[in-house]
Design a protein around this motif. Structure first.
Motif, PDB file in Angstrom:
ATOM      1  N   HIS A   1       0.789  -1.099   0.009  1.00 38.11           N
ATOM      2  CA  HIS A   1       0.109   0.080  -0.084  1.00 38.11           C
ATOM      3  C   HIS A   1       0.847   1.309   0.027  1.00 38.11           C
ATOM      4  O   HIS A   1       1.809   1.146   0.754  1.00 38.11           O
ATOM      5  CB  HIS A   1      -1.016   0.092   1.200  1.00 38.11           C
ATOM      6  N   PRO A   2       0.479   2.184  -0.951  1.00 38.14           N
ATOM      7  CA  PRO A   2       1.270   3.587  -0.953  1.00 38.14           C
ATOM      8  C   PRO A   2       1.420   4.377   0.649  1.00 38.14           C
ATOM      9  O   PRO A   2       2.542   4.924   0.481  1.00 38.14           O
ATOM     10  CB  PRO A   2       0.652   4.261  -1.845  1.00 38.14           C
ATOM     11  N   LEU A   3       0.580   3.943   1.392  1.00 41.24           N
ATOM     12  CA  LEU A   3       0.667   4.680   2.455  1.00 41.24           C
ATOM     13  C   LEU A   3       1.260   3.859   3.817  1.00 41.24           C
ATOM     14  O   LEU A   3       1.424   4.220   4.922  1.00 41.24           O
ATOM     15  CB  LEU A   3      -0.614   5.213   3.143  1.00 41.24           C
ATOM     16  N   GLY A   4       1.706   2.600   3.281  1.00 42.92           N
ATOM     17  CA  GLY A   4       2.204   1.636   4.371  1.00 42.92           C
ATOM     18  C   GLY A   4       3.506   2.183   5.084  1.00 42.92           C
ATOM     19  O   GLY A   4       3.609   1.678   6.289  1.00 42.92           O
ATOM     20  N   GLY A   5       4.202   2.931   4.399  1.00 44.26           N
ATOM     21  CA  GLY A   5       5.420   3.447   5.162  1.00 44.26           C
ATOM     22  C   GLY A   5       5.411   4.736   5.799  1.00 44.26           C
ATOM     23  O   GLY A   5       6.372   5.070   6.347  1.00 44.26           O
TER      24      GLY A   5
ATOM     25  N   ASP B   1      -7.565   9.491   3.808  1.00 42.95           N
ATOM     26  CA  ASP B   1      -6.675   9.130   3.098  1.00 42.95           C
ATOM     27  C   ASP B   1      -6.901   7.682   2.280  1.00 42.95           C
ATOM     28  O   ASP B   1      -6.232   7.288   1.364  1.00 42.95           O
ATOM     29  CB  ASP B   1      -5.138   9.229   3.395  1.00 42.95           C
ATOM     30  N   LEU B   2      -7.816   7.298   3.232  1.00 38.86           N
ATOM     31  CA  LEU B   2      -7.865   5.674   2.683  1.00 38.86           C
ATOM     32  C   LEU B   2      -9.611   5.812   2.093  1.00 38.86           C
ATOM     33  O   LEU B   2     -10.166   4.607   1.759  1.00 38.86           O
ATOM     34  CB  LEU B   2      -7.954   4.668   3.933  1.00 38.86           C
ATOM     35  N   ALA B   3     -10.168   6.733   1.889  1.00 40.82           N
ATOM     36  CA  ALA B   3     -11.454   6.723   1.258  1.00 40.82           C
ATOM     37  C   ALA B   3     -11.630   6.411  -0.121  1.00 40.82           C
ATOM     38  O   ALA B   3     -12.737   5.521  -0.316  1.00 40.82           O
ATOM     39  CB  ALA B   3     -11.842   8.383   0.944  1.00 40.82           C
ATOM     40  N   GLY B   4     -10.635   6.042  -0.784  1.00 41.00           N
ATOM     41  CA  GLY B   4     -10.716   5.444  -2.217  1.00 41.00           C
ATOM     42  C   GLY B   4     -10.347   4.016  -2.006  1.00 41.00           C
ATOM     43  O   GLY B   4     -10.682   3.065  -3.052  1.00 41.00           O
ATOM     44  N   ASP B   5     -10.214   3.077  -0.917  1.00 40.43           N
ATOM     45  CA  ASP B   5      -9.924   1.712  -0.807  1.00 40.43           C
ATOM     46  C   ASP B   5     -10.856   1.096  -0.564  1.00 40.43           C
ATOM     47  O   ASP B   5     -11.970   1.585   0.060  1.00 40.43           O
ATOM     48  CB  ASP B   5      -8.997   1.632   0.576  1.00 40.43           C
TER      49      ASP B   5
ATOM     50  N   ASP C   1     -19.358   5.493  11.289  1.00 43.43           N
ATOM     51  CA  ASP C   1     -19.304   6.799  11.568  1.00 43.43           C
ATOM     52  C   ASP C   1     -18.195   7.841  11.519  1.00 43.43           C
ATOM     53  O   ASP C   1     -18.427   8.826  11.102  1.00 43.43           O
ATOM     54  CB  ASP C   1     -19.816   6.503  13.142  1.00 43.43           C
ATOM     55  N   SER C   2     -17.227   6.984  11.698  1.00 38.28           N
ATOM     56  CA  SER C   2     -15.590   7.759  11.614  1.00 38.28           C
ATOM     57  C   SER C   2     -15.705   8.251  10.277  1.00 38.28           C
ATOM     58  O   SER C   2     -15.050   9.380   9.832  1.00 38.28           O
ATOM     59  CB  SER C   2     -14.797   6.722  12.143  1.00 38.28           C
ATOM     60  N   ALA C   3     -15.944   7.420   9.387  1.00 35.92           N
ATOM     61  CA  ALA C   3     -15.604   7.716   7.837  1.00 35.92           C
ATOM     62  C   ALA C   3     -16.768   8.821   7.419  1.00 35.92           C
ATOM     63  O   ALA C   3     -16.347   9.575   6.808  1.00 35.92           O
ATOM     64  CB  ALA C   3     -15.747   6.686   6.929  1.00 35.92           C
ATOM     65  N   ALA C   4     -17.872   8.897   8.052  1.00 35.00           N
ATOM     66  CA  ALA C   4     -18.672   9.913   7.630  1.00 35.00           C
ATOM     67  C   ALA C   4     -18.041  11.227   8.186  1.00 35.00           C
ATOM     68  O   ALA C   4     -18.245  12.213   7.568  1.00 35.00           O
ATOM     69  CB  ALA C   4     -20.114   9.706   8.278  1.00 35.00           C
ATOM     70  N   GLU C   5     -17.717  11.008   9.378  1.00 35.35           N
ATOM     71  CA  GLU C   5     -17.055  12.492  10.040  1.00 35.35           C
ATOM     72  C   GLU C   5     -15.878  12.851   9.112  1.00 35.35           C
ATOM     73  O   GLU C   5     -15.554  14.183   9.038  1.00 35.35           O
ATOM     74  CB  GLU C   5     -16.519  12.338  11.459  1.00 35.35           C
ATOM     75  N   ALA C   6     -15.033  11.896   8.508  1.00 33.01           N
ATOM     76  CA  ALA C   6     -13.933  12.350   7.647  1.00 33.01           C
ATOM     77  C   ALA C   6     -14.627  12.564   6.138  1.00 33.01           C
ATOM     78  O   ALA C   6     -13.802  12.739   5.338  1.00 33.01           O
ATOM     79  CB  ALA C   6     -13.177  11.140   7.544  1.00 33.01           C
ATOM     80  N   GLY C   7     -15.764  12.561   5.807  1.00 33.25           N
ATOM     81  CA  GLY C   7     -16.260  13.038   4.684  1.00 33.25           C
ATOM     82  C   GLY C   7     -16.413  11.787   3.654  1.00 33.25           C
ATOM     83  O   GLY C   7     -16.603  12.191   2.371  1.00 33.25           O
ATOM     84  N   PHE C   8     -16.562  10.738   3.812  1.00 29.46           N
ATOM     85  CA  PHE C   8     -16.703   9.571   2.851  1.00 29.46           C
ATOM     86  C   PHE C   8     -17.414   8.497   3.550  1.00 29.46           C
ATOM     87  O   PHE C   8     -17.674   8.278   4.606  1.00 29.46           O
ATOM     88  CB  PHE C   8     -15.396   9.292   2.246  1.00 29.46           C
TER      89      PHE C   8
END
Length: 298
Positions: free
Chosen positions: A178-182, A190-194, A209-216
């Motif tokens: 994963h590109p953010l793994g490091g 940042d994981l909205a598209g996964d 609920d947490s994703a909704a707060e993050a906008g996705f």
């Protein structure tokens, strides 16, 4: 007709000692006090129990019969005292604990091992269930200590004494490539598209609920409350997930990348002691060992 237990036991001392004076010495009382109790017992029963003789006191026929019952009552009281002493000294007793899977595999397993090592004759029994069922078992009187979690720092409103044990951080679990793994940290957005793996119903609600707060809205492709399966799916590149640290402590797949989330989300792990078990030595001992195990994991 009724028998005063205290007078019965005083009468027993007279029967055992053979005189009012001997009973008074055994009890540390005055002889008139002993005589008064025996006389009141005779009046209560309407029967003569002791015949005074020149050599002391002899039991009458009713007295000999009552003496057998008095001995049985005293034996039962001695047995009850011994049983309570064993419970108080943790030489006996049973405690039933219900806990969710990742707690069962970590802090509960450690606490059960240490408390039984310290008190080998304790009967400690674990049932692995999700928090809602653990609370239900406690309400039904089938569980003494329930280990549960909430995603907010609060105490459960229930007829139980609840003690927070630890904060269990929620961590991003990513495939090895994963590109953010490091990264040192990652934002949930940042994981909205996964593609996602969701866990138990309570954990799934927290994710949504947490994703909704993050906008996705997370694209949930898989659902399992088995954290070993979750990690295997992530390691295979099928999706990403969020897991609590306890789950990763219990079993960690070597190929997944674990990254802390921004804002450090966590769940609160607590132990609630049923009202009927508060102050009971076996439950108190288990709770203390749960605290120690939690401190070692914090």
């Amino acid at each position: 007709m009724s028998i005063d237990p205290r007078r019965l036991l005083v009468f027993r001392e007279v029967g055992r000692g053979g005189s009012l004076a001997a009973a008074a010495r055994a009890l540390g009382w005055t002889q008139p006090a002993v005589s008064q109790h025996v006389q009141r017992l005779e009046r209560d029963l309407g029967l003569p129990l002791i015949a005074r003789t020149g050599r002391g006191s002899e039991l009458t026929g009713p007295g000999r019969l009552l003496m057998r019952h008095a001995e049985a009552v005293a034996a039962q009281l001695d047995a009850a005292t011994a049983a309570m002493s064993d419970l108080a000294g943790l030489r006996a007793g049973r405690v039933r604990v219900a806990a969710f899977p990742s707690a069962s595999a970590t802090l509960v397993a450690a606490a059960v091992a240490s408390v039984t090592a310290a008190h080998p004759t304790l009967d400690v029994r674990l049932t692995q269930v999700e928090p809602e069922e653990a609370v239900a078992l406690q309400v039904r009187g089938q569980c003494d200590v329930a280990v549960t979690f909430d995603h907010v720092d609060r105490r459960r409103s229930a007829d139980a004494e609840t003690v927070p044990l630890l904060r269990d951080p929620l961590l991003a679990v990513l495939p090895p490539d994963h590109p953010l793994g490091g990264h040192a940290r990652v934002a949930l957005a940042d994981l909205a598209g996964d593609r996602w793996i969701a866990g138990c119903p309570r954990c799934s609600r927290q994710l949504v609920d947490s994703a909704a707060e993050a906008g996705f809205t997370p694209d949930i492709r898989h659902r399992t409350d088995d954290y070993v399966v979750v990690q295997s799916m992530v390691a295979a590149g099928a999706a990403v997930a969020v897991l609590p640290r306890l789950a990763l402590t219990a079993s960690r797949h070597p190929d997944v990348r674990v990254v802390p989330l921004d804002h450090d989300p966590y769940r609160t792990v607590s132990a609630s002691v049923a009202a009927t078990a508060v102050g009971v030595p076996a439950a108190t001992a288990l709770l203390e060992h749960l605290r120690r195990a939690a401190a070692a994991l914090s």
